[in-house]
Each structure stands twice: as C-alpha cells, then as structure tokens.
Design a protein around this motif. Structure first.
Motif, mmCIF file in Angstrom:
data_model
loop_
_atom_site.group_PDB
_atom_site.id
_atom_site.type_symbol
_atom_site.label_atom_id
_atom_site.label_comp_id
_atom_site.label_asym_id
_atom_site.label_seq_id
_atom_site.Cartn_x
_atom_site.Cartn_y
_atom_site.Cartn_z
ATOM 1 N N ASP A 1 54.848 -8.795 60.772
ATOM 2 C CA ASP A 1 54.258 -9.462 61.937
ATOM 3 C C ASP A 1 52.735 -9.498 61.844
ATOM 4 O OD1 ASP A 1 56.783 -9.829 62.922
ATOM 5 O OD2 ASP A 1 56.719 -8.094 64.270
ATOM 6 N N GLU A 2 52.139 -8.386 61.368
ATOM 7 C CA GLU A 2 50.686 -8.320 61.271
ATOM 8 C C GLU A 2 50.169 -9.322 60.234
ATOM 9 O OE1 GLU A 2 47.050 -5.105 60.534
ATOM 10 O OE2 GLU A 2 49.147 -4.474 60.290
ATOM 11 N N VAL A 3 50.873 -9.422 59.093
ATOM 12 C CA VAL A 3 50.472 -10.387 58.066
ATOM 13 C C VAL A 3 50.585 -11.803 58.617
ATOM 14 C CG1 VAL A 3 51.041 -11.363 55.810
ATOM 15 C CG2 VAL A 3 51.107 -8.890 56.130
ATOM 16 N N SER A 4 51.670 -12.075 59.337
ATOM 17 C CA SER A 4 51.878 -13.408 59.912
ATOM 18 C C SER A 4 50.773 -13.763 60.904
ATOM 19 C CB SER A 4 53.249 -13.472 60.601
ATOM 20 O OG SER A 4 53.462 -14.735 61.183
ATOM 21 N N ASN A 5 50.413 -12.791 61.758
ATOM 22 C CA ASN A 5 49.393 -13.050 62.774
ATOM 23 C C ASN A 5 48.009 -13.278 62.164
ATOM 24 O OD1 ASN A 5 51.211 -12.827 64.892
ATOM 25 N ND2 ASN A 5 50.921 -10.601 65.086
ATOM 26 N N LYS A 6 47.736 -12.588 61.050
ATOM 27 C CA LYS A 6 46.412 -12.682 60.432
ATOM 28 C C LYS A 6 46.311 -13.787 59.381
ATOM 29 C CE LYS A 6 44.784 -7.983 61.225
ATOM 30 N NZ LYS A 6 44.191 -6.760 60.620
ATOM 31 N N THR A 7 47.413 -14.499 59.145
ATOM 32 C CA THR A 7 47.424 -15.552 58.125
ATOM 33 C C THR A 7 47.369 -16.921 58.781
ATOM 34 O OG1 THR A 7 48.695 -14.201 56.567
ATOM 35 C CG2 THR A 7 48.720 -16.575 56.212
ATOM 36 N N ASP A 8 46.441 -17.733 58.347
ATOM 37 C CA ASP A 8 46.321 -19.110 58.829
ATOM 38 C C ASP A 8 47.200 -19.987 57.944
ATOM 39 O OD1 ASP A 8 45.681 -21.631 59.652
ATOM 40 O OD2 ASP A 8 43.540 -21.485 59.238
ATOM 41 N N ILE A 9 48.350 -20.432 58.464
ATOM 42 C CA ILE A 9 49.312 -21.205 57.673
ATOM 43 C C ILE A 9 48.696 -22.500 57.143
ATOM 44 C CG2 ILE A 9 50.315 -22.378 59.672
ATOM 45 C CD1 ILE A 9 53.038 -22.239 58.219
ATOM 46 N N VAL A 10 47.803 -23.093 57.918
ATOM 47 C CA VAL A 10 47.169 -24.342 57.479
ATOM 48 C C VAL A 10 46.290 -24.085 56.256
ATOM 49 C CG1 VAL A 10 45.572 -26.197 58.109
ATOM 50 C CG2 VAL A 10 47.242 -25.354 59.775
ATOM 51 N N SER A 11 45.530 -22.980 56.277
ATOM 52 C CA SER A 11 44.661 -22.654 55.139
ATOM 53 C C SER A 11 45.476 -22.357 53.888
ATOM 54 C CB SER A 11 43.772 -21.455 55.482
ATOM 55 O OG SER A 11 42.896 -21.771 56.538
ATOM 56 N N VAL A 12 46.567 -21.615 54.068
ATOM 57 C CA VAL A 12 47.408 -21.254 52.918
ATOM 58 C C VAL A 12 48.049 -22.490 52.309
ATOM 59 C CG1 VAL A 12 49.488 -20.025 52.191
ATOM 60 C CG2 VAL A 12 47.844 -18.902 53.713
ATOM 61 N N ILE A 13 48.707 -23.295 53.130
ATOM 62 C CA ILE A 13 49.375 -24.492 52.608
ATOM 63 C C ILE A 13 48.343 -25.501 52.103
ATOM 64 C CG2 ILE A 13 50.823 -26.473 53.246
ATOM 65 C CD1 ILE A 13 52.429 -24.628 55.033
ATOM 66 N N GLU B 1 57.585 -10.152 47.965
ATOM 67 C CA GLU B 1 56.439 -10.490 47.121
ATOM 68 C C GLU B 1 55.515 -11.464 47.847
ATOM 69 O OE1 GLU B 1 58.063 -10.087 42.524
ATOM 70 O OE2 GLU B 1 58.627 -11.850 43.708
ATOM 71 N N ALA B 2 56.101 -12.383 48.604
ATOM 72 C CA ALA B 2 55.295 -13.327 49.386
ATOM 73 C C ALA B 2 54.504 -12.583 50.464
ATOM 74 C CB ALA B 2 56.194 -14.386 50.025
ATOM 75 N N VAL B 3 55.156 -11.645 51.142
ATOM 76 C CA VAL B 3 54.470 -10.858 52.176
ATOM 77 C C VAL B 3 53.331 -10.056 51.551
ATOM 78 C CG1 VAL B 3 54.714 -9.002 53.864
ATOM 79 C CG2 VAL B 3 56.533 -10.714 53.625
ATOM 80 N N GLU B 4 53.623 -9.394 50.438
ATOM 81 C CA GLU B 4 52.604 -8.558 49.782
ATOM 82 C C GLU B 4 51.424 -9.394 49.303
ATOM 83 O OE1 GLU B 4 55.686 -5.099 48.196
ATOM 84 O OE2 GLU B 4 55.259 -6.866 46.969
ATOM 85 N N SER B 5 51.711 -10.595 48.776
ATOM 86 C CA SER B 5 50.643 -11.476 48.296
ATOM 87 C C SER B 5 49.727 -11.899 49.444
ATOM 88 C CB SER B 5 51.256 -12.711 47.630
ATOM 89 O OG SER B 5 50.264 -13.649 47.282
ATOM 90 N N LEU B 6 50.325 -12.306 50.565
ATOM 91 C CA LEU B 6 49.530 -12.731 51.724
ATOM 92 C C LEU B 6 48.838 -11.540 52.387
ATOM 93 C CD1 LEU B 6 52.005 -15.345 53.229
ATOM 94 C CD2 LEU B 6 49.812 -15.822 52.128
ATOM 95 N N ALA B 7 49.446 -10.354 52.287
ATOM 96 C CA ALA B 7 48.827 -9.152 52.858
ATOM 97 C C ALA B 7 47.508 -8.839 52.147
ATOM 98 C CB ALA B 7 49.781 -7.965 52.753
ATOM 99 N N LYS B 8 47.488 -9.029 50.826
ATOM 100 C CA LYS B 8 46.247 -8.779 50.075
ATOM 101 C C LYS B 8 45.140 -9.719 50.534
ATOM 102 C CE LYS B 8 48.341 -7.018 45.805
ATOM 103 N NZ LYS B 8 48.565 -7.262 44.348
ATOM 104 N N LYS B 9 45.502 -10.994 50.770
ATOM 105 C CA LYS B 9 44.509 -11.979 51.195
ATOM 106 C C LYS B 9 43.964 -11.679 52.590
ATOM 107 C CE LYS B 9 46.020 -15.998 48.498
ATOM 108 N NZ LYS B 9 46.435 -17.422 48.574
ATOM 109 N N SER B 10 44.852 -11.167 53.442
ATOM 110 C CA SER B 10 44.434 -10.936 54.840
ATOM 111 C C SER B 10 43.964 -9.504 55.097
ATOM 112 C CB SER B 10 45.591 -11.279 55.788
ATOM 113 O OG SER B 10 46.737 -10.512 55.478
ATOM 114 N N GLY B 11 43.997 -8.662 54.074
ATOM 115 C CA GLY B 11 43.506 -7.293 54.217
ATOM 116 C C GLY B 11 44.431 -6.361 54.973
ATOM 117 N N VAL B 12 45.726 -6.661 54.979
ATOM 118 C CA VAL B 12 46.704 -5.822 55.680
ATOM 119 C C VAL B 12 47.298 -4.795 54.710
ATOM 120 C CG1 VAL B 12 48.924 -5.789 56.890
ATOM 121 C CG2 VAL B 12 47.265 -7.632 57.334
#
Length: 604
Positions: free
Chosen positions: A11-23, A84-95
């Motif tokens: 949930d924290e990774v999802s909240n801190k990730t901008d889906i528009v920026s990623v896609i 792996e997707a969660v972990e990858s996005l977690a690194k980008k968002s600092g979670v």
C-alpha cells in the motif's frame, strides 16, 4: 522473499508511486481531461486507446482490454513477478519493503531465494575485485593497455565494470576464503573448476561482468588475451546458475532498456565488445545474446519496447554470422516485429569502426540499415545467382521460410511481388510454388546430397581429428572418457585441437549437446563435418569411442617415446655426473612407456 511482502508495504509503495510517471517512461502520454492517453504498449495501434487514471491508479486499453495497477503494468513490461514489481517500484520511491512472518517461514523452506541473493552478492564482489585488478594493479596493466588500445574510454570501463582475472588460478579461492565463504558455497558458484575446486574457472583474462535487468552482477565472461590461442577458447562464459539463465538474459539490457523504449528500436549484436562499442558511440539501445544463438526469451525481453519500432541485427558477416542473422530475422518476424539489418562497410566490426573512423561513421551505418527482405534477397542472389531456373527455384524455396514467418497476407503478398521483380518470374508462378512448397521440397531432397558433394570444400581429416570427432554425441560421457585420458596438449593436429577445445567449452558451460557444439563452430565446413560424422552409423558407439581413445593414447605415447629418445641420445654423450643420473631416470620412463605401448598392442 518474493510473494510474502506485507500488505502495508504494498500500500505504501502504491501511494508513493505516480502511475502516470511510471507508465510515461514506457508510453508517450498526453493529458485529456482528468486522464492520460497514449498508444497501447500491448498491441499495435495508431490511434491512442490506452488510458491512465492518476486518481484511480489504474490503466485500461479500450482496444485490447489490457488493464491493471502500476504493479501489473511493470509485471507485463519487465516480464517479472508481482513481488519483483513491488520491490522495483519500492526502490524508486524510497520505501523499505517489509515481509510477513509467513514469508520468512517460507523463505527458510525455499533456500533458492536466499542463494540467489547470496550468489549475486558474491559475483558483485568478484566483479569489483577484478575491476580493481584491471584499473589499479601492475598485474592487470597489460589487459588495460589492450582494452584502451581497442578504443574504450575510462568512463566506459567504469560503466561496464570490465576487469582482469589474475593469472594465478588459486588466487580467487584464497581471496574468497579470506572473506569467510565456505568451500561448499564456492564449489557451487560456477567460479571454480568442478574437478579441481581450488582452481579458478577464469584466469589471465579480460573480464566482462554480466548484469541482470536490474543492474546486478549475476555471471561473467572472460576473453583470452595472451598465450597459445589453440590451447584455449577465445571466450569463456558462465554456464547457467541459480541466479542466471543465459537464454533469458541479454548483455547490457540493464543499460539499454530506457534507450530502447525512447528510440523504439534495439540492436542485437554479436558480443561484448560490439555491444560496448555501440554504447560508447551513443547508440545505447544495443544488447547482445550471451554465447548462444538468439532465443525466444531474449526477444520477449525487448518485444514490448519496440512493438511499433524495429529490431536491428548486427552480426558478423562470416558464414556463422550470416546464419545467425537469417535465424534471428525469422524469429523476430514470428513475433510480428519489423526487422532491419546493419551491414557494416568492409565487414568490419563496430569496435573497429569506432576506433578507426569515429562514432559518426558507426551512427551512419546504423541509420543506413536495410529492411530484412531486401537483405535476404541480396544474400540469395549472391548465393545462387538469378539467371538459371534452378537458381530461381532454390532462392524461392529459401525465401518461402521468410514468407511463412510474416504475420499478414499484405506483407506476404508484397514480399512475393518483390521476389518476382528481383528474379523476373510471374506472380502466379511464385504463388503456386509457395502453396506447393512441401511437395517441391520432397522432390529437391532426392538430388540434394549429390549437389552438396560437388560444392563442398574438403577439410583434411587426419586419423587424430577423426578420433576426436567420434566422441561427439548428445551424451557427454563419451567426451568425459576421452578427457580423462587425453588433454588438448597431447594432440598434434590443429583440427583435432580445435574440436577438442569446442567440446571442452560446451562441457564447462553445462550445455553439451549437438546443437550447442554446432553453435560453437565458426566455420560452416566444420559444422558440416560434425554433422556427417554423426550420420555415420556405428553398431556399437561405445566400442568405436574406445578404439578412438586407444588410437590417441598410442599416438601420445609414441610422441613421448620419441621425445625421450632424443633426450637420451643427448645425455649419453655427456660425462657429467648429474647428466648420468638424469639419463637413468629418462631410460626408466622410456621403459615404462614402451611397456604401456605393448599393453595397448596386446589389446588390439
């Protein structure tokens, strides 16, 4: 710890990730109202029907109905698991990702998860050590001089973390034991000989770390630099490991994937040096297969990035390179990808062009790449000519394989029309032969062997090379039997040595099969020779191999006997006491060899 991430972390990774920026890193998006729109990366389209909602954190395609969260999008684009997707996005968002207690329990039950991480750490440490050896030590100076003479800059060496493995084959084991690694852990690392666990697999070589798509070092490749090239393969590569599968990994993909996405194109090239040269010249969308022919998994890695762009092929211009290009064209077309072929001037490789002519020339060569159908037709006319009816038929039958790989009737029809213009035949005739190609192939097979016999250039096969050829089979036990009795240094014939080295490399890479052996042969004539040796029907393969080994052992013993005789004759003329003692030792050794030769003769 894949699959057991705490929901709070997700949930924290999802909240801190901008889906528009990623896609937006993969798809060009334009805002319309509250949503963002672009062309779908999962199917072909010219009118944008792919929408991304920042508020709902969701994407949806009105064309192919692909949909999901940002995690699902990364799974599809990167071909990875949910965790792996969660972990990858977690690194980008600092979670900092946390795992459930159930996850830790399952983690203990599945040691492969931990081992992958541990071996990745090991290879990273070894890569850093080899890099230091290259850049900072006197021992690696000659390798550094070699690679800088090939035109690579310090920045490139740092980026790709090139290194040097010491000539002392026991150095690496001692170094890693000093870091508290266990013998068992190191024995299964792929860094050491299986028969001699203290001996490093790589020594006195220029080292190329192999990164996974996340930029972690998972394997190694080593280039031979000095010594007798007939006694060692030019390249040694890591075999498949728990953290590394060469058939589903592309060299430099971690550096190239963003550029591939931005340029909508990828260059598949021959090897490490070609790939690095492209990158240094600013063509950073180049990748390379890893010691194997291009695979379906490797194409799948880049497919989503280049769906509306193209694949560019940059393989060698020799026979093996041409065969690799043809095969890659068919495979990419079967994935519905547009293909172009880079034809480098004068048959030079990218590194040569980079150092001799500069980045601009290499860039121009890439920009001048030709469509695959044009390339294939030029190859066919050069191979068969286009004047005689037989030449036209053979060219057509080979071109039909390409036609089969095309995905639409419009493409097929256009390419058949192009063939007709090139070979001056009617469209009705070529269509008719295309529809009846199976029957034509059967008729052609009846005359093919005699045609081949006329055209094939002969390789001189000695008794020694024939003996080494006899052990080739999908069953590695025959080669192991030979290797227990004979080393490459025991062989005199250059062809026999070459075959032995190829078999040894396949054995070390744990990929001992006929197809792998053929892929390691650069010379098409040698490939044909191996195929012919396999077609020879032997009622008792094992007996045939035993006879071959016996012949080679006899040759080795005779060679040793002759060398000893020369030394004995020299020492017999000496009056020095120390020479007399050595003379007695040589006579004793010669008597032993004579006895072994007699034993072999009795077994005949």
């Amino acid at each position: 710890m894949a699959g057991f991430i705490k929901q709070e972390s997700i949930d924290e990774v999802s909240n801190k990730t901008d889906i528009v920026s990623v896609i937006g890193e993969y798809v060009q998006l334009t805002q319309k109202g509250n949503d963002w729109w672009g062309c779908c990366p999962f199917h072909h389209e010219k009118t944008p029907s792919f929408s991304v909602s920042s508020d709902k954190k969701f994407y949806y395609c009105f064309g192919c109905h692909a949909k999901g969260t940002v995690f699902k999008f990364i799974q599809e684009m990167e071909n990875c698991s949910f965790s792996e997707a969660v972990e990858s996005l977690a690194k980008k968002s600092g979670v900092q990702v946390e795992y459930t207690s159930t996850g830790r329990e399952e983690y203990r039950k599945d040691p492969s998860i931990q081992l992958k991480a541990e071996y990745t750490d090991l290879y990273t440490r070894v890569a850093n050590s080899f890099h230091y050896m290259l850049m900072e030590t006197e021992a690696g100076k000659f390798a550094l001089e070699y690679i800088t003479a090939r035109g690579l800059t310090k920045e490139t060496l740092e980026k790709f973390k090139l290194g040097y493995s010491p000539a002392d084959r026991t150095w690496l084991k001692k170094f890693l034991k000093g870091k508290n690694y266990s013998d068992e852990f190191l024995a299964n690392s792929g860094l050491f000989s299986k028969r001699y666990p203290d001996i490093s697999f790589f020594n006195d070589r220029l080292m190329f770390p192999i990164f996974n798509k996340n930029g972690e070092v998972v394997a190694m490749g080593g280039r031979f630099l000095r010594g007798d090239p007939s006694k060692s393969p030019k390249y040694l590569n890591s075999s498949d490991l728990i953290q590394y599968k060469k058939g589903s990994t592309l060299y430099a993909f971690n550096f190239a994937k963003q550029a591939i996405h931005e340029n909508h194109k990828v260059i598949f090239c021959e090897g490490y040096m070609d790939c690095i040269a492209y990158h240094q010249c600013g063509l950073t969308y180049a990748v390379a297969p890893l010691g194997t022919a291009l695979t379906e998994e490797q194409i799948s890695l880049v497919k989503n990035y280049v769906r509306d762009g193209c694949v560019m092929l940059s393989f060698d211009s020799d026979g093996a390179g041409l065969a690799a290009t043809k095969r890659a064209i068919i495979m990419c077309r079967q994935h519905d990808l547009t293909v172009k072929v880079i034809k480098l001037s004068g048959g030079k490789d990218p590194a040569e062009i980079m150092i001799n002519y500069g980045p601009e020339v290499l860039t121009n060569e890439v920009n001048s790449a030709i469509l695959d159908n044009d390339f294939l037709l030029s190859v066919l006319t050069a191979t068969y000519g286009k004047d005689s009816p037989d030449a036209k038929l053979k060219a057509a039958m080979e071109f039909f394989t390409y036609i089969d790989a095309l995905q639409t009737d419009i493409q097929k029809n256009a390419c058949l029309e192009q063939f007709c213009r090139t070979y001056e035949v009617s469209l009705d005739a070529i269509r008719n032969d295309y529809l009846n190609r199976s029957q034509i192939e059967q008729k052609m097979k009846k005359t093919l062997p005699s045609d081949q016999n006329v055209k094939e250039e002969k390789i001189k096969v000695t008794a020694e090379s024939a003996a080494v050829l006899s052990v080739i089979d999908d069953d590695i036990s025959f080669f192991k039997k030979l290797r227990n009795e004979i080393t490459v240094d025991d062989l005199s014939d250059s062809l026999a040595k070459k075959i032995f080295i190829i078999l040894e490399e396949c054995s070390r890479n744990d990929n001992f099969s006929v197809s792998s052996i053929l892929n390691h042969c650069e010379n098409p004539e040698l490939q044909n020779l191996i195929i012919k040796s396999l077609q020879t029907d032997s009622a008792n393969k094992e007996q045939s191999v035993n006879e071959s080994i016996k012949l080679l052992k006899r040759n080795v013993l005779k060679k040793q006997n002759d060398e000893l005789q020369v030394q004995i004759c020299r020492l017999e003329r000496s009056q020095l006491p120390e020479d007399k003692a050595q003379l007695m030792e040589l006579i004793s050794r010669r008597m032993e060899i004579s006895s072994r030769l007699e034993d072999l003769k009795k077994r005949d």
